[in-house]
Design an enzyme around this catalytic site. Structure first.
Site, PDB file in Angstrom:
ATOM      1  N   ASP A  34       0.862  -1.190   0.000  1.00  0.00           N
ATOM      2  CA  ASP A  34       0.000   0.000   0.000  1.00  0.00           C
ATOM      3  C   ASP A  34       0.896   1.237   0.000  1.00  0.00           C
ATOM      4  O   ASP A  34       2.132   1.129   0.031  1.00  0.00           O
ATOM      5  CB  ASP A  34      -0.979  -0.034   1.188  1.00  0.00           C
ATOM      6  N   ARG A  91     -19.235   8.631 -12.077  1.00  0.00           N
ATOM      7  CA  ARG A  91     -18.306   7.681 -12.682  1.00  0.00           C
ATOM      8  C   ARG A  91     -17.033   8.392 -13.155  1.00  0.00           C
ATOM      9  O   ARG A  91     -15.930   7.879 -12.999  1.00  0.00           O
ATOM     10  CB  ARG A  91     -19.017   7.034 -13.877  1.00  0.00           C
ATOM     11  N   ASN A  98      -8.877   7.127 -10.265  1.00  0.00           N
ATOM     12  CA  ASN A  98      -8.335   5.774 -10.342  1.00  0.00           C
ATOM     13  C   ASN A  98      -7.384   5.573 -11.520  1.00  0.00           C
ATOM     14  O   ASN A  98      -6.470   4.759 -11.432  1.00  0.00           O
ATOM     15  CB  ASN A  98      -9.473   4.741 -10.328  1.00  0.00           C
ATOM     16  N   SER A 122      -9.411  -2.776  -9.910  1.00  0.00           N
ATOM     17  CA  SER A 122      -9.879  -1.407  -9.647  1.00  0.00           C
ATOM     18  C   SER A 122     -10.929  -0.999 -10.681  1.00  0.00           C
ATOM     19  O   SER A 122     -10.854  -1.381 -11.843  1.00  0.00           O
ATOM     20  CB  SER A 122      -8.701  -0.437  -9.706  1.00  0.00           C
ATOM     21  N   ASN A 123     -11.846  -0.180 -10.228  1.00  0.00           N
ATOM     22  CA  ASN A 123     -12.959   0.252 -11.091  1.00  0.00           C
ATOM     23  C   ASN A 123     -12.830   1.701 -11.528  1.00  0.00           C
ATOM     24  O   ASN A 123     -12.159   2.472 -10.845  1.00  0.00           O
ATOM     25  CB  ASN A 123     -14.280   0.083 -10.329  1.00  0.00           C
ATOM     26  N   HIS A 178     -18.094  -4.728 -17.419  1.00  0.00           N
ATOM     27  CA  HIS A 178     -18.426  -4.950 -16.009  1.00  0.00           C
ATOM     28  C   HIS A 178     -19.449  -3.900 -15.612  1.00  0.00           C
ATOM     29  O   HIS A 178     -19.178  -2.723 -15.669  1.00  0.00           O
ATOM     30  CB  HIS A 178     -17.157  -4.786 -15.177  1.00  0.00           C
TER      31      HIS A 178
HETATM   32  N1  APR Z   1      -0.658   2.576  -4.458  1.00  0.00           N
HETATM   33  C1  APR Z   1      -1.007   1.556  -3.655  1.00  0.00           C
HETATM   34  N2  APR Z   1      -2.171   1.514  -2.987  1.00  0.00           N
HETATM   35  C2  APR Z   1      -3.003   2.546  -3.125  1.00  0.00           C
HETATM   36  C3  APR Z   1      -2.709   3.637  -3.952  1.00  0.00           C
HETATM   37  C4  APR Z   1      -1.467   3.622  -4.640  1.00  0.00           C
HETATM   38  N3  APR Z   1      -1.116   4.612  -5.447  1.00  0.00           N
HETATM   39  N4  APR Z   1      -3.749   4.503  -3.886  1.00  0.00           N
HETATM   40  C5  APR Z   1      -4.653   3.969  -3.047  1.00  0.00           C
HETATM   41  N5  APR Z   1      -4.212   2.789  -2.585  1.00  0.00           N
HETATM   42  C6  APR Z   1      -4.816   1.897  -1.625  1.00  0.00           C
HETATM   43  C7  APR Z   1      -5.530   2.653  -0.498  1.00  0.00           C
HETATM   44  O1  APR Z   1      -4.600   3.189   0.430  1.00  0.00           O
HETATM   45  C8  APR Z   1      -6.415   1.575   0.084  1.00  0.00           C
HETATM   46  O2  APR Z   1      -5.780   0.872   1.140  1.00  0.00           O
HETATM   47  O3  APR Z   1      -5.851   1.123  -2.194  1.00  0.00           O
HETATM   48  C9  APR Z   1      -6.633   0.621  -1.106  1.00  0.00           C
HETATM   49  C10 APR Z   1      -8.087   0.557  -1.538  1.00  0.00           C
HETATM   50  O4  APR Z   1      -8.783  -0.063  -0.531  1.00  0.00           O
HETATM   51  P1  APR Z   1     -10.296   0.313  -0.142  1.00  0.00           P
HETATM   52  O5  APR Z   1     -10.423   1.788  -0.004  1.00  0.00           O
HETATM   53  O6  APR Z   1     -10.697  -0.574   0.979  1.00  0.00           O
HETATM   54  O7  APR Z   1     -11.087  -0.068  -1.484  1.00  0.00           O
HETATM   55  P2  APR Z   1     -11.550  -1.545  -1.928  1.00  0.00           P
HETATM   56  O8  APR Z   1     -12.924  -1.797  -1.439  1.00  0.00           O
HETATM   57  O9  APR Z   1     -10.479  -2.505  -1.606  1.00  0.00           O
HETATM   58  O10 APR Z   1     -11.659  -1.348  -3.501  1.00  0.00           O
HETATM   59  C11 APR Z   1     -10.505  -1.156  -4.300  1.00  0.00           C
HETATM   60  O11 APR Z   1     -11.336  -2.436  -6.147  1.00  0.00           O
HETATM   61  O12 APR Z   1     -13.378  -3.457  -6.607  1.00  0.00           O
HETATM   62  C12 APR Z   1     -12.592  -2.319  -6.797  1.00  0.00           C
HETATM   63  O13 APR Z   1     -14.209  -0.536  -7.012  1.00  0.00           O
HETATM   64  C13 APR Z   1     -13.206  -1.065  -6.205  1.00  0.00           C
HETATM   65  O14 APR Z   1     -11.740   0.505  -7.307  1.00  0.00           O
HETATM   66  C14 APR Z   1     -12.004  -0.168  -6.092  1.00  0.00           C
HETATM   67  C15 APR Z   1     -10.876  -1.149  -5.764  1.00  0.00           C
END
Ligand code: APR
Length: 316
Positions: A34, A91, A98, A122-123, A178
């Site tokens: 992360d 969106r 993203n 990611s979406n 999707h």
């Molecule tokens: N590098 C690494 N990790 C990152 C970055 C980055 N540049 N930017 C954000 N993150 C991490 C965030 O810190 C967070 O821990 O991505 C993680 C996303 O986790 P959540 O907010 O819990 O989101 P989540 O429900 O896991 O969904 C992530 O998957 O299904 C898709 O639509 C959903 O786009 C979304 C993605």
């Protein structure tokens, strides 16, 4: 024998759950990465999961990190970094944020794990898969999007629920993007070889199709954030097929040149997954109404990619 290595980018809901499923299936060593601000979360979740080994009986090194050097030598990298969908978010807002995230992540994957097969979660998925392809410059067989594995699982679950049979006996096929424009194919859905149309009335099958289409939205409405158990399960199913070279047929967002008349683009289609990543797109015969739905879905995916190209001309 060398253990396989799976890196998961984003240690949030989907990422951590991917690590969970991958560990439970003993697929290999796991890196959970992360951003530096959240490295403690990645490390904490990794230690917590690692300590399940003696109970769940898996041998795997599981590490949390924010250093991309740790993903070196990965067989598969699952990209879950990015904002999840929230009620009321446009969106385009999600696309812009993203794309920036997925692009920066993929530039690092290119540098540190150039041989990995990348599974994007990611979406909005179809736009993110395109972004990952452009940002890595990887051959198209190394780039996949997880969507169909989840969508078809939802469809199979709802069908089994209506019939009252085991989900293991329900086999189904699904095409397209999707989201609301996905194309479940009841004509290719069977229950232990029996066409589903012999077991359920059309309106019940249609209700399962509709529920699969809005399955993600149903969960966002209930929880205020997007789903993660099944998206992670679908992603790890794909990773397993690749790592074990199983040649499984799983619907994924994959590159189609002439298949389904796409003319170059990543679209949800059934494909063979093995150690080469996406090894083959399976083309099935579509009737006129199925073809119309698929064409609409493809055109919607292309519009979405068009938005990315317009916002970020360097990705065009
Ligand atoms: N590098 C690494 N990790 C990152 C970055 C980055 N540049 N930017 C954000 N993150 C991490 C965030 O810190 C967070 O821990 O991505 C993680 C996303 O986790 P959540 O907010 O819990 O989101 P989540 O429900 O896991 O969904 C992530 O998957 O299904 C898709 O639509 C959903 O786009 C979304 C993605």
């Amino acid at each position: 024998m060398r253990r396989a290595k799976i890196s998961i980018i984003g240690a949030g809901n989907v990422g951590a759950t991917c690590a969970h499923w991958a560990a439970a299936k003993e697929l290999g060593d796991i890196v959970l990465l992360d951003i530096p601000d959240k490295v403690g979360v990645a490390q904490g979740k990794a230690i917590d999961l690692w300590c399940c080994g003696p109970i769940e009986r898996f041998d795997a090194n599981i590490v949390g990190t924010s250093d991309y050097a740790d993903i070196a030598g990965s067989d598969v990298v699952i990209v879950t970094a990015g904002l999840p969908r929230k009620p009321g978010m446009s969106r385009d807002d999600l696309i812009e944020t993203n794309v920036k995230i997925v692009r920066s992540v993929c530039e690092q994957i290119k540098q540190h794990a150039p041989k990995a097969v990348v599974i994007v979660v990611s979406n909005p998925l179809d736009a993110m898969v395109y972004t990952a392809w452009k940002a890595t410059g990887f051959p198209t067989n190394q780039i996949l999007g997880q969507a169909g594995a989840l969508d078809v699982a939802r469809f199979r679950t709802f069908i089994a629920g209506k019939i009252g049979c085991s989900i293991e006996d329900v086999s189904a096929l699904l095409l397209g993007g999707h989201g609301d424009d996905m194309v479940p194919l009841p004509r290719y859905t069977s229950v232990h070889g029996i066409p589903v149309s012999q077991l359920l009335p059309k309106e019940v099958i249609d209700s399962c199709v509709e529920r699969a289409k809005v399955g993600g939205g149903e969960i966002v409405k209930l929880m205020g954030t997007s789903a993660y158990y099944a998206p992670a399960s679908g992603s790890v199913q794909m990773a397993e097929a690749i790592i074990k070279d199983k040649k499984r047929i799983i619907p994924c967002a994959a590159w189609c040149q002439n298949e389904y008349g796409v003319g170059g683009g990543f679209v949800g289609v059934p494909c063979v997954l093995g150690k080469g990543g996406m090894e083959k797109v399976i083309e099935v015969e579509l009737d006129a109404s199925e073809k119309k739905l698929m064409d609409e879905s493809v055109s919607h995916v292309k519009d979405l990619v068009g938005v990315v190209k317009k916002m970020f001309p360097d990705l065009a």
